[in-house]
Design a protein around this motif. Structure first.
Motif, PDB file in Angstrom:
ATOM      1  N   MET A   1       4.793  -6.644   1.639  1.00 16.17           N
ATOM      2  CA  MET A   1       3.538  -7.099   3.433  1.00 16.17           C
ATOM      3  C   MET A   1       2.052  -6.330   3.688  1.00 16.17           C
ATOM      4  SD  MET A   1       4.477  -5.783   7.023  1.00 16.17           S
ATOM      5  CE  MET A   1       4.237  -4.527   6.961  1.00 16.17           C
ATOM      6  N   ARG A   2       1.208  -7.446   3.307  1.00 13.75           N
ATOM      7  CA  ARG A   2      -0.230  -6.476   3.400  1.00 13.75           C
ATOM      8  C   ARG A   2      -1.013  -6.761   5.089  1.00 13.75           C
ATOM      9  NH1 ARG A   2      -5.947  -7.386   3.002  1.00 13.75           N
ATOM     10  NH2 ARG A   2      -6.742  -6.036   1.224  1.00 13.75           N
ATOM     11  N   GLN A   3      -1.040  -5.784   5.141  1.00 11.83           N
ATOM     12  CA  GLN A   3      -1.595  -5.362   6.401  1.00 11.83           C
ATOM     13  C   GLN A   3      -2.920  -5.479   7.107  1.00 11.83           C
ATOM     14  OE1 GLN A   3       0.802  -1.712   6.505  1.00 11.83           O
ATOM     15  NE2 GLN A   3       1.984  -2.562   7.927  1.00 11.83           N
ATOM     16  N   SER A   4      -3.926  -5.954   8.316  1.00 14.50           N
ATOM     17  CA  SER A   4      -4.572  -6.313   8.154  1.00 14.50           C
ATOM     18  C   SER A   4      -5.412  -4.686   8.570  1.00 14.50           C
ATOM     19  CB  SER A   4      -5.532  -6.793   9.990  1.00 14.50           C
ATOM     20  OG  SER A   4      -4.566  -5.494  10.798  1.00 14.50           O
ATOM     21  N   PHE A   5      -6.736  -4.395   8.360  1.00 13.73           N
ATOM     22  CA  PHE A   5      -7.609  -3.522   7.667  1.00 13.73           C
ATOM     23  C   PHE A   5      -7.681  -2.495   9.628  1.00 13.73           C
ATOM     24  CE2 PHE A   5     -10.829  -6.484   8.640  1.00 13.73           C
ATOM     25  CZ  PHE A   5     -11.318  -5.313   9.424  1.00 13.73           C
ATOM     26  N   PHE A   6      -7.175  -3.361  10.323  1.00  9.56           N
ATOM     27  CA  PHE A   6      -7.645  -2.822  12.494  1.00  9.56           C
ATOM     28  C   PHE A   6      -6.436  -2.575  13.197  1.00  9.56           C
ATOM     29  CE2 PHE A   6      -8.907  -7.173  11.668  1.00  9.56           C
ATOM     30  CZ  PHE A   6      -7.156  -7.797  12.198  1.00  9.56           C
ATOM     31  N   VAL A   7      -5.075  -2.555  12.163  1.00 14.79           N
ATOM     32  CA  VAL A   7      -3.704  -2.822  12.602  1.00 14.79           C
ATOM     33  C   VAL A   7      -2.169  -2.180  11.489  1.00 14.79           C
ATOM     34  CG1 VAL A   7      -1.781  -3.362  13.634  1.00 14.79           C
ATOM     35  CG2 VAL A   7      -4.188  -4.070  14.209  1.00 14.79           C
ATOM     36  N   CYS A   8      -2.073  -1.023  11.172  1.00 13.46           N
ATOM     37  CA  CYS A   8      -1.278  -0.399  10.555  1.00 13.46           C
ATOM     38  C   CYS A   8       0.787  -1.130  11.399  1.00 13.46           C
ATOM     39  CB  CYS A   8      -1.049   0.649  10.864  1.00 13.46           C
ATOM     40  SG  CYS A   8       0.557   1.399   8.980  1.00 13.46           S
ATOM     41  N   VAL A   9       1.242  -2.395  10.699  1.00 13.10           N
ATOM     42  CA  VAL A   9       2.423  -2.508  10.968  1.00 13.10           C
ATOM     43  C   VAL A   9       3.282  -2.284   9.807  1.00 13.10           C
ATOM     44  CG1 VAL A   9       3.850  -4.413  11.489  1.00 13.10           C
ATOM     45  CG2 VAL A   9       1.207  -4.465  12.155  1.00 13.10           C
ATOM     46  N   GLU A 581       4.023  -3.090  -3.001  1.00  9.15           N
ATOM     47  CA  GLU A 581       2.735  -2.758  -2.611  1.00  9.15           C
ATOM     48  C   GLU A 581       1.452  -2.846  -2.852  1.00  9.15           C
ATOM     49  OE1 GLU A 581       2.393  -4.560   0.359  1.00  9.15           O
ATOM     50  OE2 GLU A 581       4.569  -4.363   1.617  1.00  9.15           O
ATOM     51  N   GLY A 582       1.831  -2.056  -4.024  1.00  8.27           N
ATOM     52  CA  GLY A 582       0.354  -1.657  -4.726  1.00  8.27           C
ATOM     53  C   GLY A 582      -0.015  -3.021  -5.860  1.00  8.27           C
ATOM     54  N   PHE A 583       1.170  -3.072  -6.322  1.00  7.53           N
ATOM     55  CA  PHE A 583       0.945  -4.518  -7.605  1.00  7.53           C
ATOM     56  C   PHE A 583       1.051  -5.802  -6.832  1.00  7.53           C
ATOM     57  CE2 PHE A 583       4.301  -3.482 -11.358  1.00  7.53           C
ATOM     58  CZ  PHE A 583       3.438  -1.735 -11.043  1.00  7.53           C
ATOM     59  N   ALA A 584       0.997  -6.167  -5.662  1.00  6.09           N
ATOM     60  CA  ALA A 584       1.232  -7.211  -4.850  1.00  6.09           C
ATOM     61  C   ALA A 584      -0.460  -7.471  -4.460  1.00  6.09           C
ATOM     62  CB  ALA A 584       1.553  -6.762  -3.084  1.00  6.09           C
ATOM     63  N   GLU A 585      -1.578  -6.074  -3.528  1.00  5.96           N
ATOM     64  CA  GLU A 585      -2.306  -5.847  -3.978  1.00  5.96           C
ATOM     65  C   GLU A 585      -3.190  -6.170  -4.824  1.00  5.96           C
ATOM     66  OE1 GLU A 585      -4.934  -3.525  -0.327  1.00  5.96           O
ATOM     67  OE2 GLU A 585      -3.279  -5.096  -0.981  1.00  5.96           O
ATOM     68  N   PHE A 586      -2.846  -5.694  -5.937  1.00  5.39           N
ATOM     69  CA  PHE A 586      -3.735  -6.200  -7.208  1.00  5.39           C
ATOM     70  C   PHE A 586      -3.642  -7.118  -7.601  1.00  5.39           C
ATOM     71  CE2 PHE A 586      -2.738  -6.760 -11.994  1.00  5.39           C
ATOM     72  CZ  PHE A 586      -3.626  -6.664 -12.266  1.00  5.39           C
ATOM     73  N   SER A 587      -2.329  -8.148  -7.095  1.00  2.67           N
ATOM     74  CA  SER A 587      -2.265  -9.381  -7.801  1.00  2.67           C
ATOM     75  C   SER A 587      -3.580  -9.995  -7.422  1.00  2.67           C
ATOM     76  CB  SER A 587      -1.569 -10.122  -7.112  1.00  2.67           C
ATOM     77  OG  SER A 587      -0.416  -9.050  -8.341  1.00  2.67           O
ATOM     78  N   LEU A 648      -2.507   4.706   1.066  1.00  2.00           N
ATOM     79  CA  LEU A 648      -2.335   5.397   0.144  1.00  2.00           C
ATOM     80  C   LEU A 648      -1.353   4.317  -1.148  1.00  2.00           C
ATOM     81  CD1 LEU A 648      -2.352   8.329  -2.072  1.00  2.00           C
ATOM     82  CD2 LEU A 648       0.654   8.906  -0.998  1.00  2.00           C
ATOM     83  N   ILE A 649      -0.732   3.351  -0.669  1.00  3.83           N
ATOM     84  CA  ILE A 649       0.203   3.223  -1.762  1.00  3.83           C
ATOM     85  C   ILE A 649      -0.062   1.757  -1.367  1.00  3.83           C
ATOM     86  CG2 ILE A 649       2.288   4.182  -0.848  1.00  3.83           C
ATOM     87  CD1 ILE A 649       3.214   1.658   0.445  1.00  3.83           C
ATOM     88  N   TYR A 650      -1.090   1.232  -0.344  1.00  6.11           N
ATOM     89  CA  TYR A 650      -1.402  -0.263  -0.979  1.00  6.11           C
ATOM     90  C   TYR A 650      -2.689  -0.321  -1.970  1.00  6.11           C
ATOM     91  CZ  TYR A 650       0.526  -2.811   2.509  1.00  6.11           C
ATOM     92  OH  TYR A 650       1.545  -2.951   3.577  1.00  6.11           O
ATOM     93  N   PRO A 651      -3.761   1.063  -1.499  1.00  6.10           N
ATOM     94  CA  PRO A 651      -5.436   0.801  -2.352  1.00  6.10           C
ATOM     95  C   PRO A 651      -4.277   1.426  -4.194  1.00  6.10           C
ATOM     96  CG  PRO A 651      -5.084   1.833  -1.092  1.00  6.10           C
ATOM     97  CD  PRO A 651      -4.043   1.905  -0.706  1.00  6.10           C
ATOM     98  N   LYS A 652      -4.270   2.656  -3.414  1.00  5.45           N
ATOM     99  CA  LYS A 652      -4.213   3.071  -4.992  1.00  5.45           C
ATOM    100  C   LYS A 652      -3.083   3.239  -6.078  1.00  5.45           C
ATOM    101  CE  LYS A 652      -3.128   8.076  -7.280  1.00  5.45           C
ATOM    102  NZ  LYS A 652      -2.643  10.019  -6.433  1.00  5.45           N
ATOM    103  N   GLY A 653      -1.390   2.610  -5.194  1.00  4.56           N
ATOM    104  CA  GLY A 653      -0.531   1.679  -6.137  1.00  4.56           C
ATOM    105  C   GLY A 653      -1.877  -0.299  -6.861  1.00  4.56           C
ATOM    106  N   ALA A 654      -2.359  -0.251  -6.667  1.00  2.00           N
ATOM    107  CA  ALA A 654      -3.553  -1.693  -6.951  1.00  2.00           C
ATOM    108  C   ALA A 654      -3.825  -0.647  -8.427  1.00  2.00           C
ATOM    109  CB  ALA A 654      -3.950  -2.282  -5.792  1.00  2.00           C
ATOM    110  N   TYR A 655      -4.619   0.143  -7.770  1.00  2.00           N
ATOM    111  CA  TYR A 655      -5.547   1.049  -8.633  1.00  2.00           C
ATOM    112  C   TYR A 655      -5.152   1.546  -9.821  1.00  2.00           C
ATOM    113  CZ  TYR A 655     -10.468   1.720  -7.452  1.00  2.00           C
ATOM    114  OH  TYR A 655     -11.702   1.622  -6.919  1.00  2.00           O
ATOM    115  N   VAL A 656      -3.732   1.690  -9.544  1.00  2.00           N
ATOM    116  CA  VAL A 656      -2.513   2.189 -10.856  1.00  2.00           C
ATOM    117  C   VAL A 656      -2.848   0.742 -11.629  1.00  2.00           C
ATOM    118  CG1 VAL A 656      -0.346   2.674 -11.822  1.00  2.00           C
ATOM    119  CG2 VAL A 656      -1.578   3.858  -9.915  1.00  2.00           C
ATOM    120  N   LEU A 657      -2.014  -0.327 -11.720  1.00  2.00           N
ATOM    121  CA  LEU A 657      -2.182  -1.108 -12.227  1.00  2.00           C
ATOM    122  C   LEU A 657      -3.641  -1.321 -12.961  1.00  2.00           C
ATOM    123  CD1 LEU A 657      -0.156  -2.882 -13.187  1.00  2.00           C
ATOM    124  CD2 LEU A 657      -0.138  -4.669 -11.183  1.00  2.00           C
TER     125      LEU A 657
END
Length: 817
Positions: A1-9, A581-587, A648-657
């Motif tokens: 799930m990608r969440q907005s920068f202004f709300v953490c769901v 989440e990280g791989f989806a963000e990378f995608s 953490l897990i969205y951006p750093k997981g994306a960075y790893v890939l």
């Protein structure tokens, strides 16, 4: 799930596992529900629920009770033992002088604890302690203690803990204890409620060999957490050194779900669940079920009623079925559960409906299983149902719409969306995919309130739950006009991701509008996008959602990517969720670079991801410092901030890939080696969960010679730093160019700092040539805090470059330079 920068769901995914049955092509006549049995009426459960102190009180002096990495020391005091149930003592209350110490068994857990306590181990003192257990704790206390007179306020202390379980933790511990009391296994549960002095908070230390399914540490066996009203979160969580027996007491093989949803949103469910026991003597079967959904009856395959547990929806409502006899390991059982409730689906007005209980609208096992499903839905006439799986038929008959669905492969989760939808479809011929887009033709109540609030002539206060509305024109708030955009993005994303990752397990994708303003979510074959995605930019500006971090540019591609990451390839437990989440963000970054073809937006995307990791939250913490990727959502706590996992897990997981992609890229073959690796990963782990180590093994299978940094053909050097660690390097580049005839040479001075002596990285170097082109020069291997000095001949370059650059494409996650 990608969440907005202004709300953490926090989207809670519940997963299950697998076998198919035929669904009739003719509507089935409803089978009469079995005679209901009263909930919570089992006599043994009632004894546990009414746990009272017994007649045994034992005095102890200098008694140590060791449980995993924790040690309780009782210098002096008394244990008041609970009355036995089925001949077993399952708890005690200690009053006196005691202390608790915990030394985490892993460096990562030690790091997290020290960040919160400023110490490498935790030491706490207490004067009262409540223990619940099914291990040999009673025998140890009895051996160390001597009879003593009863006294003190032990009963009141026990009552306070029982109230806290119901009112604050909302966890039915008595149902969990019942498993061991009725079962034939060795037990092994140990729970300590600590009223500490040093940290001024109540702590909970839990050891459960069957897994911490009711805590944010599912997949582990031991957790230390705080549970005060104003202090909540896990501080330490880890696996036992040796866990006896299977980690799951049972798995679900197949679900047949018959669900009727009334116009009001009330849900009436009838679930037939086939499961297999993995332990001998299984007597209590716990399910995840949305708390307001109330169970009317449970029966076996012969229609015989079964006892079940479900306390009040606002207390500890965990749903569990009590079996009349213990199942043997490998034995299969079919249960039927009839249930209903009002809050699982909300009628949002204008024939818009919001599925609240997206993963728990039926009794399920929870995260980690893959299951096959047959589903029948009955919804108000004129509505359109969109669900996971394949639609077998759909008819309007009587006063309702009836549709039947089947899953062709095991799914990690199933769900639905429905309303008075307008639908568009496109076929992605090249990859054999059908993409559908759905939006409601009428406005939900929240949009009507927003319009009224934006109208100066409207004498109506803004709803406190509505977005902040600017005193400018909102433009159109219609959603159906953006169906073409949703359809196009879905089609392009499916084509791109199939090219990079290989085929997903599905051949259909429905992209649907939901009434939520601020988050998207993805189930197999079903994407929920926020209603604001379907608004135009004028409307979003008027709503104060100008989106500086580009959320609306990537929320669609991110959610489509979950068809590969979380669903086709699952994640084993919360420690592996960064891959989802990280791989989806990378995608989504691939979509920006290769579909939108916007290099500046691509670089901005990675700058925004790094900023999320490095900016301090209101608690004063940077997400990258709090813990490594593998600690995932359990890093959320009152002290460090509940936004840490999202940051953490969205951006750093994306960075790893992203970093792996850039290591594997070369000017001759481009991304071909990276694609081969990702396609191998998807093919190998389709329709089942994968661990971080599984992914690492695939990376090592495909790593290039240049990635073999230490000559041992492992990627330990990289995973230890960026997946299992919290390091963040800094770089400085000094250089000069010299020319002799047609030969150009670069004097290179590259400094790496801010790391330990073992930190290694391949640092990419780029040149901006005299004609303005940017080319990759190569990658410089560097270890520890040092400066590398090199003279680098620039073969084939006839004119001095304009400049040299590091990390032009944000190839390496590092501090701002």
């Amino acid at each position: 799930m990608r969440q907005s920068f202004f709300v953490c769901v926090l989207a809670i995914l519940i997963f299950a596992a697998a076998s198919a049955q035929e669904l009739s092509t003719r509507p089935q006549q409803p089978v009469p529900a079995p005679t209901p049995s009263a909930p919570n009426s089992d006599p043994t459960y009632q004894q546990l629920r009414r746990s009272q102190l017994g007649e045994v009180t034992l005095a102890v002096h200098d008694f140590a009770l060791r449980r995993s990495a924790g040690t309780f020391t009782f210098r002096s005091g008394t244990f008041s033992m609970l009355a036995p149930v089925n001949g077993r003592v399952t708890g005690a209350v200690f009053l006196g002088d005691g202390s608790f110490t915990l030394t985490p068994p892993t460096p990562t857990e030690e790091h997290s604890l020290s960040l919160l306590t400023k110490e490498s181990k935790m030491e706490e003192t207490f004067n009262e302690l409540v223990l619940r257990f099914t291990d040999d704790t009673y025998e140890e206390i009895k051996k160390a203690g001597t009879p003593a007179p009863a006294g003190g306020n032990a009963g009141a202390v026990l009552d306070h803990v029982n109230t806290a379980l119901r009112k604050h933790l909302h966890y039915n511990l008595h149902a969990r204890i019942l498993q061991d009391v009725l079962g034939t296994g060795p037990g092994g549960l140990f729970v300590a409620f600590i009223k500490g002095k040093k940290y001024d908070s109540r702590m909970l230390y839990v050891i459960d060999p069957t897994g911490l399914h009711r805590f944010r540490s599912s997949g582990d066996d031991v957790v230390l957490m705080t549970w005060d009203e104003n202090k909540y979160g896990a501080w330490v969580s880890f696996k036992l050194a040796r866990t006896q027996g299977p980690r799951r007491s049972f798995t679900i093989d197949h679900q047949k779900l018959d669900t009727a949803i009334e116009k009001s949103g009330r849900l009436n469910g009838d679930a037939t669940t086939t499961l297999t026991a993995h332990i001998s003597g299984l007597r209590v079967v716990e399910f995840d079920l949305f708390a307001p959904l109330r169970v009317q009856s449970v029966s076996d395959s012969a229609g015989r009623p079964l006892a079940f547990i479900q306390e009040g929806k606002d207390e500890d409502p965990d749903f569990a079925v009590i079996l009349p006899r213990g199942l043997a390991a490998g034995e299969q059982l079919t249960l039927r559960t009839v249930y209903s409730g009002k809050e699982a689906v909300q009628n949002e007005g204008g024939d818009n409906y919001y599925p609240v209980a997206r993963a728990s609208w039926f009794p399920s096992r929870g995260f980690g299983d893959y299951v096959t499903y047959d589903m029948t839905f009955r919804i108000p006439k004129g509505m359109t149902m969109v669900a996971t799986g394949t639609r077998l038929r759909e008819v309007n008959e009587g006063g309702e719409n009836l549709s039947e669905w089947r899953t062709d492969v095991p799914l990690a989760v199933v769900g639905f969306n429905f309303g008075r939808f307008k639908r568009k479809e496109t076929k992605v011929e090249r990859v054999g995919y059908v993409v559908e887009a759905y939006a409601n033709q009428d406005e939900p109540d929240i949009v009507r309130r927003v319009k009224r609030a934006a109208d100066p002539s409207a004498d109506m206060p803004t709803d406190i739950n509505s977005p902040r509305v600017s005193a400018v024109a909102l433009g159109t708030l219609s959603t159906t006009g953006m169906l073409d955009k949703a359809l196009a993005e879905g089609q392009l994303a499916v084509e791109l991701y199939t090219d990079y990752f290989g085929p997903s397990s599905y051949k259909r994708l429905a992209i649907t509008q939901q009434t939520a303003f601020n988050y998207g979510q993805s189930w197999p074959m079903l994407v929920y996008l926020p209603i604001t995605y379907f608004f135009d930019s004028t409307a979003r500006h008027g709503l104060g959602m100008d989106d500086p971090r580009g959320y609306f540019k990537v929320v669609g591609p991110h959610e489509v990517a979950h068809q590969w990451w979380a669903h086709t390839v699952g994640f084993d437990n919360y420690r592996d969720q960064w891959m989802s989440e990280g791989f989806a963000e990378f995608s989504a970054s691939l979509f920006i670079q290769l579909i939108q073809k916007n290099n500046s937006e691509f670089i901005k995307f990675w700058n925004d991801e790094r900023e999320l990791l490095l900016e301090r939250n209101k608690e004063g913490f940077r997400a990258i410092d709090v813990g490594p990727l593998i600690q995932g959502y359990r890093l959320a706590n009152t002290k460090a901030g509940f936004d840490v996992p999202r940051r953490l897990i969205y951006p750093k997981g994306a960075y790893v890939l992203h970093m792996l992609r850039m290591m594997m890229w070369n000017s001759r073959t481009g991304d071909s080696e990276f694609k081969a690796m990702m396609q191998d990963f998807v093919k190998t782990y389709s329709n089942r969960p994968a661990t971080t180590e599984d992914f690492k093994a695939v990376v090592e299978k495909h790593m290039t010679p240049g990635m073999d940094f230490r000559g041992n053909h492992t990627m330990d050097w990289f995973f230890d730093e960026y997946v299992y660690g919290t390091a963040l390097p800094s770089y400085k580049l000094d250089y000069s160019f010299s020319q002799s005839g047609s030969d150009v040479t670069m004097d290179l001075h590259l400094t790496q700092s801010g790391v330990d002596d073992h930190f290694s990285m391949l640092v990419p170097l780029y040149l901006e040539l005299a004609d303005g082109r940017v080319v990759r020069l190569g990658a410089a291997p560097i270890t520890g805090n040092q400066t590398m000095d090199r003279k680098v001949p620039l073969a084939g370059i006839k004119d001095k470059p304009r400049r040299a650059m590091l990390n032009y494409f944000d190839d390496v996650l590092c501090a701002h330079n």
